[in-house]
Design an enzyme around this catalytic site. Structure first.
Site, PDB file in Angstrom:
ATOM      1  NE  ARG A   1     -11.335  20.457 -10.039  1.00  0.00           N
ATOM      2  CZ  ARG A   1     -11.159  19.402 -10.837  1.00  0.00           C
ATOM      3  NH1 ARG A   1     -10.377  18.410 -10.464  1.00  0.00           N
ATOM      4  NH2 ARG A   1     -11.764  19.335 -12.002  1.00  0.00           N
TER       5      ARG A   1
ATOM      6  CG  PHE B   1      -1.954  12.036  -4.313  1.00  0.00           C
ATOM      7  CD1 PHE B   1      -1.003  11.101  -4.695  1.00  0.00           C
ATOM      8  CD2 PHE B   1      -2.470  11.973  -3.023  1.00  0.00           C
ATOM      9  CE1 PHE B   1      -0.581  10.116  -3.809  1.00  0.00           C
ATOM     10  CE2 PHE B   1      -2.056  10.988  -2.130  1.00  0.00           C
ATOM     11  CZ  PHE B   1      -1.112  10.054  -2.520  1.00  0.00           C
TER      12      PHE B   1
ATOM     13  CG  ASP C   1       1.608  15.046  -8.668  1.00  0.00           C
ATOM     14  OD1 ASP C   1       0.392  14.872  -8.476  1.00  0.00           O
ATOM     15  OD2 ASP C   1       2.286  14.340  -9.432  1.00  0.00           O
TER      16      ASP C   1
ATOM     17  CG  ASP D   1      -7.859  14.119  -6.291  1.00  0.00           C
ATOM     18  OD1 ASP D   1      -8.476  13.047  -6.428  1.00  0.00           O
ATOM     19  OD2 ASP D   1      -7.752  14.965  -7.201  1.00  0.00           O
TER      20      ASP D   1
ATOM     21  CB  CYS E   1     -10.869   8.108  -8.691  1.00  0.00           C
ATOM     22  SG  CYS E   1      -9.130   7.672  -8.909  1.00  0.00           S
TER      23      CYS E   1
END
Length: 414
Positions: free
Chosen positions: A230, A246, A268, A318, A358
Site C-alpha cells: 500500500r 476490491f 467493493d 486487490d 493472494c
C-alpha cells in the site's frame, strides 16, 4: 536419536521422507505406510521404512495432512517452556523486521513460525487468533498464555485474545467452528470481561488510521500483509485520479489519498465493508478526496470500457483469492486475466496499474504469464516499477512453498 521414545510411530514412504529431509513439515495421507496407535491431535514420531527418526508432529486422521511436524530435534520436550520459547522467537523476529510498525502485525504465521495451522494478528491491545490444526487447538492453554506473557515481559499489556474460528476448513481437522474471547482468567486478566472491551480497535499503519472490526471483519479483521505494498502504491499516486477495485475497508484508497492523489474512487461489492471504509475516510479527514461505489468489479469495468472514458491515471486491483485449490486454478486465471485486461484497456498510455494475487495456487509464474497474455490482448506493454510480496511479518520459508502466496506488481502502461 534416543532409543526410547514415548510417542507412537508413523512410517512413511520414500517420497514423504524426501520431502521432510528437504525441510517441508507436512506428511500427507498418501505418504503413510504404517500407523501405530496414533491419536488425533496428539504427538507422533515420523520414521522411514528403516526406522530412522525424521521428526515429531501432530497426528490427525481426519486431515489429508496426516502429520504436521513441529520438531526435528529428538531432545525437544514439548512443555510450556518449549511453546513460550517459540512465541519469543516469533515476537523477537517481528520486533527486528517491523520496527516501529509493530503495533499492528502478524505475530504468528503458521508453519513459518513452527506453529502449524495457527494465525495470530496483533491489533494494538487485542490479539486475534485462528486455529486450523487440532494439535494446536489442544495446546491453546500452553500457547495463548505464553503470548500474553512474552508481550508483557516487553511492557506490552494485552487486554484479550479473540478467537476467529469461524472457518469451514476446521471441519477437515474434525473441529467445530466458533468465535469468542479466550478465557480472560487463563491470561491472568482477572476482572476483565467482554463487555468491558470495545468491539473495534483503532490502529495506525503507514500514517493512516483504521477501525478494525476484529469480531465481524473479514478473516481476523484487517489484511496486514499488504502494508508495504500500500505504501508503494501511495508513493506514486500523487496528483493522480485513482480507481481502487476490491477496496474492502479502503486501505489502498486511504494510502493513495494520504499520498497526495487528486481523487480516489473505491469500489467493493460489500455494503458493510464500504461502511467501515467510509468511517476510516472520516477518521483520516479525507471525505473530499475519496468516494465509494458499491458494485461488482466484474460488472463495473466492462461498463467503464463501454463509456470509453479514460479518466483514471491509476487502477489498483486487490481481489480476494480466486482459487483455494489446484483444481480451480484455470478458472481463477481467467478471472484474473479479465480484470487485468480491462484495467489495461481503461488506462491511458503512461497510466499506472497496481495488481496482485493472494492465492498460493496462482503461482508467480502463472500470474506473470497471465499478465503478459492480458497485456498482449490489450495491445499494451508493461513497464515494471515494483515487484513485491507480503510484508515480512508474514515470513516466507523457501522450503515451505505454501508460505509464499502474495504477488504484487506496479506497472506503467506503455
Amino acid at each position: 536419536m534416543k532409543t526410547l521414545r514415548e510417542y507412537p510411530k508413523i512410517v512413511i514412504t520414500p517420497k514423504g521422507e524426501r520431502s521432510i529431509v528437504y525441510g517441508h513439515p507436512w506428511v500427507y495421507e498418501g505418504e503413510v505406510l504404517e500407523e501405530e496407535g496414533a491419536v488425533d491431535g496428539e504427538l507422533a514420531d515420523v520414521v522411514n521404512q528403516k526406522g530412522s527418526w525424521l521428526g515429531c508432529g501432530f497426528y490427525n486422521h481426519h486431515s489429508k495432512i496426516r502429520v504436521r511436524l513441529i520438531s526435528r530435534n529428538a531432545n525437544d520436550r514439548f512443555d510450556r517452556a518449549f511453546w513460550k520459547r517459540r512465541v519469543r522467537y516469533a515476537w523477537d523476529f517481528r520486533k527486528k523486521v517491523m520496527g516501529p510498525d509493530i503495533e499492528a502485525c502478524r505475530l504468528i504465521f503458521g508453519e513459518a513460525d513452527q506453529f502449524p495451522g495457527l494465525t495470530v494478528d496483533k491489533f494494538g491491545p487485542i490479539l486475534v487468533t485462528q486455529t486450523l490444526s487440532l494439535g494446536i487447538e489442544k495446546r491453546k492453554d500452553l500457547i495463548f498464555p505464553a503470548l500474553a506473557e512474552v508481550l508483557k515481559e516487553d511492557g506490552i499489556e494485552i487486554k484479550g485474545i479473540y478467537e476467529r474460528n469461524d472457518v469451514g476448513i476446521r471441519s477437515l481437522e474434525g473441529m467445530k467452528e466458533g468465535t469468542g474471547f479466550y478465557p480472560f482468567d487463563k491470561l491472568g486478566l482477572d476482572g476483565v470481561t467482554e463487555d468491558s472491551l470495545p468491539a473495534r480497535v483503532q490502529i495506525t499503519e503507514n500514517g493512516v488510521r483504521y477501525w478494525v472490526d476484529y469480531k465481524e471483519g473479514q478473516k481476523t479483521g484487517f489484511f496486514l500483509d499488504q502494508k508495504y505494498n500500500r505504501r508503494a502504491a501511495a508513493a506514486i499516486a500523487k496528483d493522480m485520479t485513482v480507481l481502487d477495485c476490491f477496496t474492502d475497508t479502503g486501505s489502498f484508497a486511504l494510502n493513495c489519498a494520504m499520498g497526495g492523489a487528486k481523487h480516489v474512487t473505491a469500489v467493493d461489492i460489500s455494503a458493510s465493508s464500504l461502511q467501515v471504509a467510509a468511517e476510516n475516510r472520516a477518521l483520516n479527514g479525507l471525505d473530499d478526496r475519496i468516494d465509494f461505489v458499491e458494485a461488482d468489479v466484474f460488472d463495473l469495468l466492462p461498463k467503464l470500457m463501454e463509456e470509453k472514458k479514460k479518466e483514471y491515471d491509476m487502477i489498483i486491483l486487490d481481489p480476494p483469492a480466486f482459487t483455494k485449490s489446484r483444481k480451480t486454478v484455470a478458472s481463477a486465471e481467467r478471472g484474473y486475466k479479465e480484470i487485468n485486461y480491462r484495467a489495461m484497456k481503461l488506462l491511458p498510455r503512461g497510466g499506472y496499474l497496481a495488481t496482485c494475487s493472494c492465492s498460493h495456487f496462482m503461482t508467480e509464474d502463472l500470474f506473470k504469464k497471465m499478465l503478459r497474455d492480458a497485456a498482449y490482448d490489450a495491445g499494451v506493454s508493461l513497464r515494471q516499477i515494483e515487484g513485491r510480496q507480503q510484508a515480512p511479518d508474514h515470513p516466507i520459508l523457501w522450503n515451505v512453498p505454501e508460505t509464499s502466496y502474495l504477488k504484487f506488481f506496479i506497472f506503467q502502461i506503455v
